[in-house]
Scaffold this motif. Structure first.
Motif, mmCIF file in Angstrom:
data_model
loop_
_atom_site.group_PDB
_atom_site.id
_atom_site.type_symbol
_atom_site.label_atom_id
_atom_site.label_comp_id
_atom_site.label_asym_id
_atom_site.label_seq_id
_atom_site.Cartn_x
_atom_site.Cartn_y
_atom_site.Cartn_z
ATOM 1 N N PRO A 87 0.821 -1.214 0.000
ATOM 2 C CA PRO A 87 0.000 0.000 0.000
ATOM 3 C C PRO A 87 0.856 1.266 0.000
ATOM 4 C CG PRO A 87 -0.733 -1.556 1.695
ATOM 5 C CD PRO A 87 0.611 -2.027 1.209
ATOM 6 N N PRO A 88 0.510 2.245 -0.824
ATOM 7 C CA PRO A 88 1.229 3.522 -0.814
ATOM 8 C C PRO A 88 1.182 4.149 0.577
ATOM 9 C CG PRO A 88 -0.200 3.366 -2.732
ATOM 10 C CD PRO A 88 -0.542 2.206 -1.850
ATOM 11 N N GLY A 89 2.298 4.709 0.992
ATOM 12 C CA GLY A 89 2.372 5.366 2.283
ATOM 13 C C GLY A 89 2.674 4.433 3.437
ATOM 14 N N ARG A 90 2.704 3.141 3.187
ATOM 15 C CA ARG A 90 2.993 2.177 4.250
ATOM 16 C C ARG A 90 4.463 1.784 4.173
ATOM 17 N NH1 ARG A 90 -0.088 -0.953 7.544
ATOM 18 N NH2 ARG A 90 0.787 -2.928 8.298
ATOM 19 N N PRO A 91 5.234 1.914 5.285
ATOM 20 C CA PRO A 91 6.655 1.559 5.247
ATOM 21 C C PRO A 91 6.863 0.124 4.783
ATOM 22 C CG PRO A 91 6.111 2.685 7.295
ATOM 23 C CD PRO A 91 4.807 2.383 6.608
ATOM 24 N N LEU A 92 7.940 -0.104 4.066
ATOM 25 C CA LEU A 92 8.225 -1.430 3.537
ATOM 26 C C LEU A 92 8.285 -2.479 4.631
ATOM 27 C CD1 LEU A 92 9.020 -3.325 1.225
ATOM 28 C CD2 LEU A 92 11.389 -2.620 1.540
ATOM 29 N N GLU A 93 8.929 -2.141 5.771
ATOM 30 C CA GLU A 93 9.074 -3.147 6.823
ATOM 31 C C GLU A 93 7.724 -3.552 7.406
ATOM 32 O OE1 GLU A 93 10.300 0.918 8.545
ATOM 33 O OE2 GLU A 93 10.556 -0.263 6.712
ATOM 34 N N LYS A 94 6.751 -2.600 7.448
ATOM 35 C CA LYS A 94 5.418 -2.927 7.953
ATOM 36 C C LYS A 94 4.679 -3.844 6.976
ATOM 37 C CE LYS A 94 5.706 -0.419 11.671
ATOM 38 N NZ LYS A 94 5.781 -1.052 13.006
ATOM 39 N N ARG A 172 18.449 -10.871 -3.661
ATOM 40 C CA ARG A 172 19.374 -11.936 -4.071
ATOM 41 C C ARG A 172 20.451 -12.154 -3.021
ATOM 42 N NH1 ARG A 172 24.164 -12.099 -6.779
ATOM 43 N NH2 ARG A 172 24.070 -9.928 -7.442
ATOM 44 N N ALA A 173 20.999 -11.053 -2.484
ATOM 45 C CA ALA A 173 22.042 -11.172 -1.463
ATOM 46 C C ALA A 173 21.514 -11.872 -0.219
ATOM 47 C CB ALA A 173 22.581 -9.788 -1.104
ATOM 48 N N ALA A 174 20.269 -11.575 0.157
ATOM 49 C CA ALA A 174 19.683 -12.194 1.348
ATOM 50 C C ALA A 174 19.508 -13.692 1.162
ATOM 51 C CB ALA A 174 18.335 -11.542 1.662
ATOM 52 N N VAL A 175 18.976 -14.097 0.024
ATOM 53 C CA VAL A 175 18.755 -15.524 -0.226
ATOM 54 C C VAL A 175 20.081 -16.267 -0.304
ATOM 55 C CG1 VAL A 175 17.805 -17.215 -1.846
ATOM 56 C CG2 VAL A 175 16.552 -15.099 -1.381
ATOM 57 N N GLU A 176 21.072 -15.666 -0.952
ATOM 58 C CA GLU A 176 22.392 -16.303 -1.030
ATOM 59 C C GLU A 176 23.027 -16.400 0.352
ATOM 60 O OE1 GLU A 176 23.742 -15.062 -5.581
ATOM 61 O OE2 GLU A 176 24.586 -13.994 -3.870
ATOM 62 N N ALA A 191 18.857 -26.168 6.846
ATOM 63 C CA ALA A 191 17.421 -26.319 6.664
ATOM 64 C C ALA A 191 17.102 -27.799 6.510
ATOM 65 C CB ALA A 191 16.958 -25.526 5.435
ATOM 66 N N GLU A 192 17.383 -28.574 7.541
ATOM 67 C CA GLU A 192 17.155 -30.012 7.508
ATOM 68 C C GLU A 192 15.736 -30.316 7.978
ATOM 69 O OE1 GLU A 192 19.223 -32.051 6.274
ATOM 70 O OE2 GLU A 192 21.019 -30.820 6.158
ATOM 71 N N GLU A 193 15.266 -31.516 7.680
ATOM 72 C CA GLU A 193 13.959 -31.945 8.121
ATOM 73 C C GLU A 193 13.916 -31.911 9.647
ATOM 74 O OE1 GLU A 193 10.903 -35.726 7.564
ATOM 75 O OE2 GLU A 193 12.865 -35.725 6.609
ATOM 76 N N GLY A 194 12.856 -31.388 10.206
ATOM 77 C CA GLY A 194 12.742 -31.264 11.658
ATOM 78 C C GLY A 194 13.226 -29.926 12.155
ATOM 79 N N GLU A 195 13.918 -29.164 11.305
ATOM 80 C CA GLU A 195 14.393 -27.843 11.695
ATOM 81 C C GLU A 195 13.743 -26.772 10.823
ATOM 82 O OE1 GLU A 195 18.623 -27.787 11.537
ATOM 83 O OE2 GLU A 195 18.877 -29.438 12.936
ATOM 84 N N GLY A 196 12.594 -27.112 10.235
ATOM 85 C CA GLY A 196 11.957 -26.186 9.313
ATOM 86 C C GLY A 196 11.590 -24.861 9.939
ATOM 87 N N ALA A 197 11.073 -24.892 11.165
ATOM 88 C CA ALA A 197 10.659 -23.647 11.812
ATOM 89 C C ALA A 197 11.855 -22.751 12.076
ATOM 90 C CB ALA A 197 9.927 -23.959 13.115
ATOM 91 N N ALA A 198 12.949 -23.355 12.551
ATOM 92 C CA ALA A 198 14.152 -22.568 12.817
ATOM 93 C C ALA A 198 14.727 -22.008 11.525
ATOM 94 C CB ALA A 198 15.192 -23.434 13.526
ATOM 95 N N LEU A 203 15.679 -17.424 7.689
ATOM 96 C CA LEU A 203 15.457 -16.804 6.389
ATOM 97 C C LEU A 203 14.654 -15.518 6.537
ATOM 98 C CD1 LEU A 203 15.546 -16.694 3.343
ATOM 99 C CD2 LEU A 203 13.631 -18.308 3.271
ATOM 100 N N GLU A 204 13.639 -15.540 7.380
ATOM 101 C CA GLU A 204 12.812 -14.363 7.600
ATOM 102 C C GLU A 204 13.648 -13.207 8.148
ATOM 103 O OE1 GLU A 204 9.043 -13.605 10.405
ATOM 104 O OE2 GLU A 204 8.821 -15.328 9.058
ATOM 105 N N ALA A 205 14.500 -13.512 9.128
ATOM 106 C CA ALA A 205 15.344 -12.471 9.716
ATOM 107 C C ALA A 205 16.322 -11.914 8.683
ATOM 108 C CB ALA A 205 16.098 -13.039 10.911
ATOM 109 N N THR A 206 16.853 -12.795 7.838
ATOM 110 C CA THR A 206 17.797 -12.364 6.810
ATOM 111 C C THR A 206 17.112 -11.460 5.796
ATOM 112 O OG1 THR A 206 18.987 -14.456 7.067
ATOM 113 C CG2 THR A 206 19.485 -13.162 5.110
ATOM 114 N N LEU A 207 15.903 -11.827 5.389
ATOM 115 C CA LEU A 207 15.147 -10.993 4.460
ATOM 116 C C LEU A 207 14.832 -9.632 5.064
ATOM 117 C CD1 LEU A 207 12.638 -13.615 3.007
ATOM 118 C CD2 LEU A 207 14.324 -12.327 1.687
#
Length: 219
Positions: A87-94, A172-176, A191-198, A203-207
């Motif tokens: 939305p216009p006017g809404r900060p990217l991080e929000k 791209r830098a974040a994903v790499e 990112a092994e099975e059983g560690e998906g949430a972590a 990844l979320e923090a890196t993005l």
């Protein structure tokens, strides 16, 4: 008297089915690339893994490396959709908070671990690296159109193009960064099975970190 002529054989595939076949081929190719290497993988093996002939595989993709493209481009398409809906006017991080917490972002994607393994391979496989970089090169105009629409500017406006380039590079830098640090050989996290949430949290923090930097120029 002759019989009426008409279409024979199987009906043509729908676009949705063609897309799904491309994704099936992509996943099979990644599995083979990871387990036995790109050089040792053949089109016949990729096709056999999904019940297709090599000839059919080559109808969908020009090379074995390009088979992975759908796994790269789907993430890009999701990002472009996010930018259009920002939305216009809404900060990217929000806007990013809402995008990630509603499961629409990369962190919620079904192929997160697969793409992570694939991106790690781009460090040592030039063919895959070329596909990876080409995907982002082609994504930049899509990002520019989304940002231009949001700002009410033409897509070829210089400021829009620069912001799209910054956003593209940050993404791209974040994903790499996430994928390469996730290499089990480096022992930091995986990112092994059983560690998906972590893994999703990392990844979320890196993005967030990367896009917060980009937001200084994008927002």
């Amino acid at each position: 008297m002759t019989a009426p002529r008409g279409r024979t054989g199987r009906p043509p595939l729908t676009e949705a089915r063609r897309t799904e076949i491309r994704r099936e081929i992509a996943r099979a190719a990644v599995d083979l690339f990871v387990t036995q290497g790109v050089a040792s993988t053949t089109g016949e093996q990729i096709g056999r893994a999904v019940g297709l002939s090599a000839r059919t595989v080559w109808r969908y993709f020009p090379s074995k490396e390009s088979c992975v493209r759908p796994l790269f481009s789907e993430g890009i398409d999701t990002i472009a959709a996010f930018l259009r809906e920002w939305p216009p006017g809404r900060p990217l991080e929000k806007a990013l908070d809402r995008w990630l917490t509603t499961g629409q972002g990369i962190a919620g994607g079904p192929d997160r671990a697969t793409v992570g393994a694939l991106v790690r391979l781009t460090r040592t496989e030039p063919g895959l690296r070329a596909v990876w970089l080409q995907t982002y090169d082609e994504a930049e105009p899509a990002f520019a159109r989304a940002l231009a629409e949001r700002a009410g500017l033409p897509a070829d406006d210089l400021s829009v193009r620069i912001r799209a380039a910054m956003f593209n590079a940050a993404l791209r830098a974040a994903v790499e960064h996430y994928a390469w640090r996730g290499d089990p050989a480096e022992g930091e996290y995986a990112a092994e099975e059983g560690e998906g949430a972590a893994a999703a949290a990392v990844l979320e923090a890196t993005l967030r970190q990367a896009l917060a930097v980009a937001a200084e120029g994008v927002g």
